[in-house]
Design a protein around this motif. Structure first.
Motif, PDB file in Angstrom:
ATOM      1  N   PRO A 113      49.143 101.851  43.279  1.00  0.00           N
ATOM      2  CA  PRO A 113      49.274 102.414  44.635  1.00  0.00           C
ATOM      3  C   PRO A 113      49.746 103.862  44.652  1.00  0.00           C
ATOM      4  O   PRO A 113      49.274 104.660  45.475  1.00  0.00           O
ATOM      5  N   GLU A 114      50.673 104.214  43.762  1.00  0.00           N
ATOM      6  CA  GLU A 114      51.140 105.599  43.710  1.00  0.00           C
ATOM      7  C   GLU A 114      49.985 106.538  43.350  1.00  0.00           C
ATOM      8  O   GLU A 114      49.867 107.635  43.901  1.00  0.00           O
ATOM      9  N   ASN A 115      49.144 106.123  42.420  1.00  0.00           N
ATOM     10  CA  ASN A 115      48.016 106.954  42.014  1.00  0.00           C
ATOM     11  C   ASN A 115      46.960 107.060  43.110  1.00  0.00           C
ATOM     12  O   ASN A 115      46.399 108.135  43.349  1.00  0.00           O
ATOM     13  N   LEU A 116      46.677 105.955  43.790  1.00  0.00           N
ATOM     14  CA  LEU A 116      45.656 105.970  44.833  1.00  0.00           C
ATOM     15  C   LEU A 116      46.059 106.850  46.012  1.00  0.00           C
ATOM     16  O   LEU A 116      45.194 107.340  46.746  1.00  0.00           O
ATOM     17  N   ALA A 117      47.354 107.063  46.193  1.00  0.00           N
ATOM     18  CA  ALA A 117      47.822 107.894  47.304  1.00  0.00           C
ATOM     19  C   ALA A 117      47.625 109.383  47.048  1.00  0.00           C
ATOM     20  O   ALA A 117      47.746 110.182  47.981  1.00  0.00           O
ATOM     21  N   LEU A 118      47.307 109.767  45.810  1.00  0.00           N
ATOM     22  CA  LEU A 118      47.090 111.182  45.502  1.00  0.00           C
ATOM     23  C   LEU A 118      45.777 111.655  46.125  1.00  0.00           C
ATOM     24  O   LEU A 118      44.740 110.996  45.986  1.00  0.00           O
ATOM     25  N   PRO A 119      45.785 112.808  46.801  1.00  0.00           N
ATOM     26  CA  PRO A 119      44.557 113.298  47.435  1.00  0.00           C
ATOM     27  C   PRO A 119      43.404 113.509  46.459  1.00  0.00           C
ATOM     28  O   PRO A 119      42.240 113.372  46.830  1.00  0.00           O
ATOM     29  N   GLY A 120      43.723 113.848  45.217  1.00  0.00           N
ATOM     30  CA  GLY A 120      42.669 114.128  44.245  1.00  0.00           C
ATOM     31  C   GLY A 120      42.084 112.903  43.579  1.00  0.00           C
ATOM     32  O   GLY A 120      41.127 113.014  42.802  1.00  0.00           O
ATOM     33  N   VAL A 121      42.634 111.721  43.847  1.00  0.00           N
ATOM     34  CA  VAL A 121      42.105 110.485  43.272  1.00  0.00           C
ATOM     35  C   VAL A 121      41.162 109.848  44.286  1.00  0.00           C
ATOM     36  O   VAL A 121      41.580 109.424  45.361  1.00  0.00           O
ATOM     37  N   ALA A 122      39.872 109.806  43.940  1.00  0.00           N
ATOM     38  CA  ALA A 122      38.891 109.215  44.845  1.00  0.00           C
ATOM     39  C   ALA A 122      39.005 107.700  44.877  1.00  0.00           C
ATOM     40  O   ALA A 122      38.840 107.071  45.917  1.00  0.00           O
ATOM     41  N   TRP A 123      39.297 107.094  43.726  1.00  0.00           N
ATOM     42  CA  TRP A 123      39.476 105.643  43.645  1.00  0.00           C
ATOM     43  C   TRP A 123      39.993 105.306  42.264  1.00  0.00           C
ATOM     44  O   TRP A 123      39.855 106.070  41.314  1.00  0.00           O
ATOM     45  N   GLY A 124      40.624 104.146  42.145  1.00  0.00           N
ATOM     46  CA  GLY A 124      41.086 103.663  40.858  1.00  0.00           C
ATOM     47  C   GLY A 124      41.145 102.154  40.882  1.00  0.00           C
ATOM     48  O   GLY A 124      41.408 101.548  41.931  1.00  0.00           O
ATOM     49  N   ASP A 125      40.886 101.543  39.749  1.00  0.00           N
ATOM     50  CA  ASP A 125      40.884 100.079  39.687  1.00  0.00           C
ATOM     51  C   ASP A 125      41.192  99.650  38.259  1.00  0.00           C
ATOM     52  O   ASP A 125      41.233 100.472  37.340  1.00  0.00           O
ATOM     53  N   ARG A 126      41.387  98.350  38.084  1.00  0.00           N
ATOM     54  CA  ARG A 126      41.611  97.817  36.740  1.00  0.00           C
ATOM     55  C   ARG A 126      41.142  96.377  36.697  1.00  0.00           C
ATOM     56  O   ARG A 126      41.062  95.696  37.718  1.00  0.00           O
ATOM     57  N   TRP A 127      40.853  95.935  35.478  1.00  0.00           N
ATOM     58  CA  TRP A 127      40.292  94.605  35.281  1.00  0.00           C
ATOM     59  C   TRP A 127      40.915  93.994  34.030  1.00  0.00           C
ATOM     60  O   TRP A 127      41.352  94.698  33.114  1.00  0.00           O
TER      61      TRP A 127
END
Length: 255
Positions: free
Chosen positions: A32-46
């Motif tokens: 969640p901290e990373n996704l809140a960054l304006p420069g991060v379009a999306w992030g996920d993990r599996w």
């Protein structure tokens, strides 16, 4: 294109009792901290489940338990710098990302090459990362001479013959391909990507799945084998370092 750069992290947990704590940290804090960054379009993990049943390839990523990725918006340098600053800040807060028992055999930046969407899903390839999925089939391939004629022929075959065949497999929603740019070299934290490949020396193919990753991945392997047996298939398609189904992580349920 969705983003100009992507980051991949292959993670192995050396303590089998730490999966719950690691997942809670990543899903409820780090991501969640990373996704809140304006420069991060999306992030996920599996998560990689059932890896014991897969044949060992003798590579550094054999033991991978999780794969995480982030897409970075332009200007890439500024977006990644802000991401690095968050990593240092979270360390100062005492909230990671340096965690005992976490091994990261691959930390690297990759350039998105091309996205593909199966006709039935209707959405554009740029939308695939935001579309719910049940997991991935991910293939990591090494090309010792990434700008050779053999590599060029392999990429052309993948684009025009193989991926269209894979998009026809039931449960495959779409695909993205990525070419290795450079290893992570964090400005303050001791994250040093162990990858020493040249630019383009590694290639990732991600298939987004909307059915059970296990059976779909078996069908994908059969389709790939059939396509590779065709008379016009290239003979040198690189060294596969990792090819595995990955499961979408459902918070709380999968901890």
């Amino acid at each position: 294109m969705l983003a100009e750069m992507a980051f991949f992290s292959f993670v192995e947990l050396t303590d089998p009792t730490s999966h719950g704590a690691y997942n809670r940290w990543h899903q409820l804090d780090h991501r969640p901290e990373n996704l809140a960054l304006p420069g991060v379009a999306w992030g996920d993990r599996w998560a990689r489940t059932g890896k014991e049943a897969e044949p060992a390839r003798g590579t550094a990523v054999d033991g991978t338990d999780y794969v995480a990725m982030y897409w970075f918006r332009s200007p890439v340098e500024e977006s990644i710098a802000a991401w690095d600053r968050l990593g240092e800040a979270s360390f100062q807060w005492g909230r990671g990302p340096i965690i005992p028992g976490v091994r990261r055999p691959l930390l690297g930046f990759f350039r998105p090459v091309k996205g593909y969407a199966a006709a039935r899903v209707l959405v554009d390839p740029d939308v695939l990362p935001y579309r719910p999925n049940r997991g991935l089939h991910l293939t990591l391939t090494r090309y010792p001479e990434p700008h050779s004629r053999d590599a060029h022929d392999a990429f052309a075959w993948e684009d025009t013959r193989l991926i269209p065949e894979l998009l026809a497999v039931d449960g495959v929603a779409g695909a993205w391909t990525f070419s290795f740019s450079h290893p992570q070299q964090h400005g303050t934290l001791p994250f040093k990507g162990s990858v020493s490949e040249p630019a383009g020396g590694l290639r990732i193919r991600m298939l987004y799945l909307d059915e059970d990753p296990g059976p779909v991945s078996r069908a994908v392997a059969q389709a790939e084998q059939a396509a590779g047996a065709a008379p016009d298939a290239p003979r040198n398609t690189g060294e596969v370092l990792f090819a595995s189904p990955l499961q979408t992580i459902i918070p709380w349920q999968d901890w």
